[in-house]
Design a protein around this motif. Structure first.
Motif, PDB file in Angstrom:
ATOM      1  N   GLU A   1       6.555   2.308   7.557  1.00 37.85           N
ATOM      2  CA  GLU A   1       5.320   2.705   7.823  1.00 37.85           C
ATOM      3  C   GLU A   1       3.767   1.840   7.345  1.00 37.85           C
ATOM      4  O   GLU A   1       2.893   1.507   7.139  1.00 37.85           O
ATOM      5  CB  GLU A   1       5.119   4.170   8.208  1.00 37.85           C
ATOM      6  CG  GLU A   1       5.930   5.348   9.033  1.00 37.85           C
ATOM      7  CD  GLU A   1       5.640   4.432  10.636  1.00 37.85           C
ATOM      8  OE1 GLU A   1       4.203   3.490  10.499  1.00 37.85           O
ATOM      9  OE2 GLU A   1       6.282   4.503  11.432  1.00 37.85           O
ATOM     10  N   CYS A   2       4.264   1.438   5.729  1.00 38.03           N
ATOM     11  CA  CYS A   2       3.300   0.995   4.616  1.00 38.03           C
ATOM     12  C   CYS A   2       3.755  -0.459   4.592  1.00 38.03           C
ATOM     13  O   CYS A   2       2.605  -1.121   5.186  1.00 38.03           O
ATOM     14  CB  CYS A   2       3.883   1.419   3.294  1.00 38.03           C
ATOM     15  SG  CYS A   2       3.230   2.758   2.880  1.00 38.03           S
ATOM     16  N   VAL A   3       5.110  -1.014   5.448  1.00 36.38           N
ATOM     17  CA  VAL A   3       5.024  -3.071   5.679  1.00 36.38           C
ATOM     18  C   VAL A   3       4.727  -3.071   6.716  1.00 36.38           C
ATOM     19  O   VAL A   3       3.728  -4.268   6.576  1.00 36.38           O
ATOM     20  CB  VAL A   3       6.037  -3.131   4.958  1.00 36.38           C
ATOM     21  CG1 VAL A   3       6.521  -4.641   5.385  1.00 36.38           C
ATOM     22  CG2 VAL A   3       7.033  -2.786   3.397  1.00 36.38           C
ATOM     23  N   ARG A   4       5.221  -2.069   7.819  1.00 35.56           N
ATOM     24  CA  ARG A   4       4.572  -2.431   9.372  1.00 35.56           C
ATOM     25  C   ARG A   4       3.124  -2.270   9.563  1.00 35.56           C
ATOM     26  O   ARG A   4       2.496  -3.127  10.269  1.00 35.56           O
ATOM     27  CB  ARG A   4       5.199  -2.262   9.738  1.00 35.56           C
ATOM     28  CG  ARG A   4       5.828  -2.555  11.054  1.00 35.56           C
ATOM     29  CD  ARG A   4       6.973  -1.280  11.824  1.00 35.56           C
ATOM     30  NE  ARG A   4       6.365  -0.278  12.198  1.00 35.56           N
ATOM     31  CZ  ARG A   4       6.305  -0.042  12.848  1.00 35.56           C
ATOM     32  NH1 ARG A   4       6.596   0.189  14.011  1.00 35.56           N
ATOM     33  NH2 ARG A   4       6.148   1.745  13.587  1.00 35.56           N
ATOM     34  N   GLY A   5       2.693  -1.509   8.489  1.00 32.97           N
ATOM     35  CA  GLY A   5       0.912  -1.098   8.667  1.00 32.97           C
ATOM     36  C   GLY A   5       0.023  -2.064   8.193  1.00 32.97           C
ATOM     37  O   GLY A   5      -1.149  -2.132   8.772  1.00 32.97           O
ATOM     38  N   VAL A   6       0.046  -3.038   7.505  1.00 35.32           N
ATOM     39  CA  VAL A   6      -0.454  -4.473   6.374  1.00 35.32           C
ATOM     40  C   VAL A   6       0.269  -5.572   7.631  1.00 35.32           C
ATOM     41  O   VAL A   6       1.160  -5.707   7.433  1.00 35.32           O
ATOM     42  CB  VAL A   6      -0.360  -4.619   5.491  1.00 35.32           C
ATOM     43  CG1 VAL A   6      -1.354  -2.958   4.975  1.00 35.32           C
ATOM     44  CG2 VAL A   6       1.285  -4.677   4.572  1.00 35.32           C
TER      45      VAL A   6
ATOM     46  N   LEU B   1       0.885  -9.758   7.456  1.00 35.17           N
ATOM     47  CA  LEU B   1       2.314 -10.738   6.560  1.00 35.17           C
ATOM     48  C   LEU B   1       1.514 -11.224   5.443  1.00 35.17           C
ATOM     49  O   LEU B   1       2.143 -11.773   4.396  1.00 35.17           O
ATOM     50  CB  LEU B   1       3.179 -11.593   7.606  1.00 35.17           C
ATOM     51  CG  LEU B   1       3.799 -11.797   6.564  1.00 35.17           C
ATOM     52  CD1 LEU B   1       4.649 -11.307   5.897  1.00 35.17           C
ATOM     53  CD2 LEU B   1       5.085 -12.829   7.300  1.00 35.17           C
ATOM     54  N   ILE B   2       0.205 -11.398   5.836  1.00 35.28           N
ATOM     55  CA  ILE B   2      -0.573 -12.350   5.284  1.00 35.28           C
ATOM     56  C   ILE B   2      -0.845 -11.706   4.195  1.00 35.28           C
ATOM     57  O   ILE B   2      -1.549 -12.007   2.806  1.00 35.28           O
ATOM     58  CB  ILE B   2      -1.857 -12.742   5.732  1.00 35.28           C
ATOM     59  CG1 ILE B   2      -1.678 -14.065   6.679  1.00 35.28           C
ATOM     60  CG2 ILE B   2      -2.878 -13.202   5.160  1.00 35.28           C
ATOM     61  CD1 ILE B   2      -2.476 -14.540   6.984  1.00 35.28           C
TER      62      ILE B   2
ATOM     63  N   THR C   1       5.523 -19.908   8.836  1.00 37.67           N
ATOM     64  CA  THR C   1       4.077 -20.667   8.739  1.00 37.67           C
ATOM     65  C   THR C   1       3.139 -20.372   7.934  1.00 37.67           C
ATOM     66  O   THR C   1       2.521 -21.136   7.265  1.00 37.67           O
ATOM     67  CB  THR C   1       3.706 -21.070   9.819  1.00 37.67           C
ATOM     68  OG1 THR C   1       3.119 -20.070  10.926  1.00 37.67           O
ATOM     69  CG2 THR C   1       4.319 -21.754  10.841  1.00 37.67           C
ATOM     70  N   LEU C   2       3.107 -18.506   8.046  1.00 33.48           N
ATOM     71  CA  LEU C   2       2.020 -18.022   6.905  1.00 33.48           C
ATOM     72  C   LEU C   2       1.737 -18.161   5.855  1.00 33.48           C
ATOM     73  O   LEU C   2       0.239 -17.710   5.251  1.00 33.48           O
ATOM     74  CB  LEU C   2       1.876 -16.793   7.616  1.00 33.48           C
ATOM     75  CG  LEU C   2       1.516 -16.111   9.078  1.00 33.48           C
ATOM     76  CD1 LEU C   2       1.472 -14.611   8.932  1.00 33.48           C
ATOM     77  CD2 LEU C   2       0.264 -16.913   9.290  1.00 33.48           C
ATOM     78  N   VAL C   3       3.050 -18.520   5.102  1.00 34.12           N
ATOM     79  CA  VAL C   3       3.339 -18.603   3.292  1.00 34.12           C
ATOM     80  C   VAL C   3       2.150 -19.992   3.413  1.00 34.12           C
ATOM     81  O   VAL C   3       1.690 -20.382   2.051  1.00 34.12           O
ATOM     82  CB  VAL C   3       4.065 -19.384   3.453  1.00 34.12           C
ATOM     83  CG1 VAL C   3       5.221 -17.705   3.199  1.00 34.12           C
ATOM     84  CG2 VAL C   3       4.854 -20.832   3.847  1.00 34.12           C
ATOM     85  N   VAL C   4       1.831 -20.207   4.169  1.00 32.50           N
ATOM     86  CA  VAL C   4       0.478 -21.644   3.965  1.00 32.50           C
ATOM     87  C   VAL C   4      -0.547 -21.092   3.074  1.00 32.50           C
ATOM     88  O   VAL C   4      -1.462 -21.802   2.320  1.00 32.50           O
ATOM     89  CB  VAL C   4      -0.298 -22.486   5.192  1.00 32.50           C
ATOM     90  CG1 VAL C   4      -0.982 -22.006   6.131  1.00 32.50           C
ATOM     91  CG2 VAL C   4      -1.110 -23.626   4.284  1.00 32.50           C
TER      92      VAL C   4
END
Lengths: 363, 343
Positions: A198-203, A205-206, A302-305
């Motif tokens: 829940e914690c990881v999915r709740g924020v 990825l950025i 691609t968000l790792v930018v």
């Protein structure tokens, strides 16, 4: 697909191309509504395709400089040509580019080998156990006379491949454990797994990436450093695991109670029950959902930018800032879209094949 | 009595002196590591910092960092370029991921304050928000823009400045907000708005991409001040001095007509004491600054040229960006660049 549109009369065993085409045309014009739809589609194609073809092929510039591109009206593929190797290797030192090239070759061979069911045995696991660190050493160097290259210089398609393959490969087993843990009878395990998911999915990825790359060093004791790419991979793997865990849990819940009870009545232990009876079925029925999540997560790389990692897409956006090649964003985006489409479509086709192989009767 | 006091002072000096004599924390770290980490704009910034087809960083801001590396190490290649985005640049600097930012960050009070604890040793580029209009509208001043439709990027200080400017002058405008700069330019090019606003350097770059660049003018008003320069963490005086005097050397050299081509000849023949001190022919300016070599400025100019040459190479009239010097001329040519003398 066109075969399914054929009328249900007894047809020859394998209708020829001409027959299939005739059936297709017939199916397209068998009523006023279908005629209208078909005509509209043809009009749309006539309106769209010739200008597109003219832009992409006839009037395109295939080699030369930005000046020659600007003289022609069409697409500037010379730009993509100029930046092609940059889009593959990113900021990796140019004279060392054979290393990411061989790493990519190994990666492709390993991934392709892993898709073939005949190879699904312990040799494949052993292969990965050797290849994964070998690829890392090849890229990083510092041993065997290879100059040391920091992970922050890795880039392009290479880093997209590394993050996607390592992240998905490490995240997948973790997701199964999390899914099992969330359905565990042990309260602590259940709470722990639920909290992580829940914690990881709740924020977004950025924010996870941002935490891992920028904020984490602020909390680490002085002198303790973890490589930035490792931190990014850790965040991405965790994110993958949290999302996949819910897909897997869906599969577990879809299994009829009888399957669990049958396994129990055979006297199987918990792990035997899961490994031999439940998981093979649960994972099979969730293949479409899994691939859906996989494709989504792959594009999320691609968000790792945001933390300055030059993945494939970022190299193209960076190329747009070359003052000698200003003004060709369309070409760059078309190229990026084509590459992502090919990779995602390959995943999709592969999943369809897997579904057929695992459940021949279901279609 | 006097002697004991002297001895005590000497002892105190010996005990604490060496610590004082050490360079600042950040500079020490850079020297120990043997390489400076320089944050540059990701994905790229035309002319200021961009990777070429081989993945090598190039541009105006990149050469500023390399010049600082010459001062610290005597070697322009002891720099690692770390791409940072607009969102991650300041956290990256604060956390020590980079030692210095060279990515067109505006010097503001908030950033310089004791809250954020950053430091702006020098200004390398005077930018300011400007407005571009089609020439056919016959507009010569931003004050004539009442009722205009303005193309602007959302969520930036650009949007805020725009609103402030129009409110301050009792004018109304209709914003057309598009996040992507390329899309925004197309909107302007296709006539969806009368005005295109952005910082001057960015606007000039966008102008080159319009279908008919010569049909558009950038109005003279600068509705905001955007002094851009390298940024370091607060609290290291020595590093501050080194960055500042690297930039000053570039500006002083241009003011005195020292170029990449003539620097050696001038060093050999000049009798002007200020020139001789700047180029390390006499005095020990380099040493007192903490530079690697007494002639650090000569080495910088030999490698990259003076400020004007770096500007012309990456941003100037002969580059695709074609930025006029404007405010970025030296003071004796009517610009704002004014460096303290090397003495």
């Amino acid at each position: 697909m066109s075969a399914t549109l054929a009328p249900a009369k007894p047809a020859p065993a394998l209708p020829g191309l001409a027959a299939r085409a005739r059936d297709f045309v017939k199916a397209c014009f068998n009523g006023p509504l279908n005629i209208a739809i078909s005509l509209a589609c043809i009009a749309l194609l006539v309106w769209l395709v010739p200008p597109l073809f003219r832009w992409a092929v006839l009037e395109a510039t295939w080699e030369g400089t930005a000046q020659s591109c600007r003289q022609n009206a069409g697409a500037c593929w010379a730009f993509i040509r100029e930046k092609f190797w940059f889009s593959v290797f990113g900021l990796y030192p140019f004279e060392e580019r054979w290393r990411p090239a061989s790493m990519l070759a190994i990666l492709v061979v390993m991934v392709v080998a892993s898709t073939i069911r005949r190879f699904w045995n312990r040799w494949l696991l052993l292969g990965w156990a050797i290849a994964a660190p070998a690829m890392w050493v090849l890229m990083q160097g510092g041993v065997f006379g290879l100059p040391y290259v920091q992970t922050r210089q890795w880039g392009g398609l290479t880093i997209t491949g590394i993050i996607a393959v390592y992240g998905l490969a490490l995240g997948y087993p973790l997701s199964i454990l999390l899914a099992l843990g969330r359905r565990s009878k042990l309260t602590l395990v259940r709470w722990f797994c639920t909290a992580i998911i829940e914690c990881v999915r709740g924020v977004p990825l950025i924010s996870l990436l941002f935490m891992a790359a920028i904020m984490l060093p602020l909390f680490l004791p002085q002198g303790v450093t973890v490589d930035r790419l490792i931190r990014v991979l850790f965040a991405y793997t965790l994110f993958t695991a949290a999302y996949m865990a819910e897909v897997v849990r869906g599969g577990l819940q879809a299994m009829p109670r009888g399957q669990y009870e049958a396994a129990d009545s055979l006297g199987l232990t918990y792990w035997q029950k899961m490994r031999l009876i439940i998981l093979p079925q649960a994972l099979t029925i969730t293949i479409p959902a899994q691939v859906n999540t996989f494709i989504g997560l792959f594009k999320d790389t691609t968000l790792v930018v945001v933390i300055g990692v030059f993945d494939f897409f970022t190299t193209l956006r960076a190329s747009l800032g070359d003052p000698n090649w200003l003004g060709f964003p369309t070409e760059a985006y078309v190229y990026a879209a084509a590459v992502y489409f090919v990779l995602c479509y390959a995943m999709s086709r592969y999943s369809q094949r897997l579904e057929r192989e695992f459940r021949p009767g279901a279609r | 009595m006097k002697l004991t006091a002297f001895a005590a002072a000497a002892a105190a000096f010996l005990a604490f002196g060496p610590v004082e004599a050490l360079a600042g924390r950040d500079l020490d770290q850079i020297r120990q590591r043997g390489v400076m980490r320089c944050g540059v704009q990701a994905p790229s910034n035309p002319g200021f910092g961009f990777p070429n087809a081989q993945g090598v960083w190039q541009g105006f801001n990149v050469e500023i960092c390399r010049a600082v590396a010459i001062t610290i190490f005597g070697d322009p290649n002891r720099v690692e370029f770390v791409p940072v985005t607009t969102q991650s640049r300041f956290p990256a600097l604060a956390s020590g991921e980079v030692d210095i930012l060279s990515n067109n960050s505006t010097w503001t009070l908030t950033r310089d304050s004791n809250v954020n604890r950053f430091n702006f040793p020098a200004i390398v580029f005077y930018d300011g928000q400007s407005m571009m209009v089609p020439r056919r509208l016959n507009i010569t001043s931003a004050r004539q823009l009442n009722g205009a439709t303005v193309c602007v990027q959302p969520g930036t200080t650009t949007e805020l400045n725009l609103a402030d400017y129009f409110r301050q002058h009792n004018m109304r405008f209709t914003p057309v907000v598009v996040a992507d700069l390329d899309e925004l330019r197309r909107a302007y090019d296709s006539g969806r708005c009368d005005v295109f606003t952005n910082d001057f350097a960015a606007l000039a770059a966008q102008r080159t991409l319009l279908s008919r660049p010569q049909d558009h003018v950038i109005l003279p008003e600068r509705i905001s001040k955007e002094p851009l320069g390298p940024v370091i963490r607060q609290g290291d005086e020595e590093l501050t001095n080194i960055v500042a005097w690297t930039v000053f050397a570039l500006i002083d050299a241009e003011e005195m007509g020292i170029t990449q081509a003539n620097v050696e000849q001038i060093a050999a023949s000049s009798t002007n004491p200020i020139v001789r001190r700047l180029l390390g022919v006499e005095g020990n300016m380099g040493e007192s600054l903490g530079a690697a070599r007494a002639d650090y400025a000569r080495q910088i100019i030999r490698t990259f040229g003076n400020y004007g040459e770096i500007y012309e190479r990456w941003l100037g009239e002969r580059t695709p960006l074609g930025l006029e010097r404007g405010m970025n001329r030296t003071w004796n040519n009517g610009g704002l660049l004014y460096a303290p003398p090397a003495r």
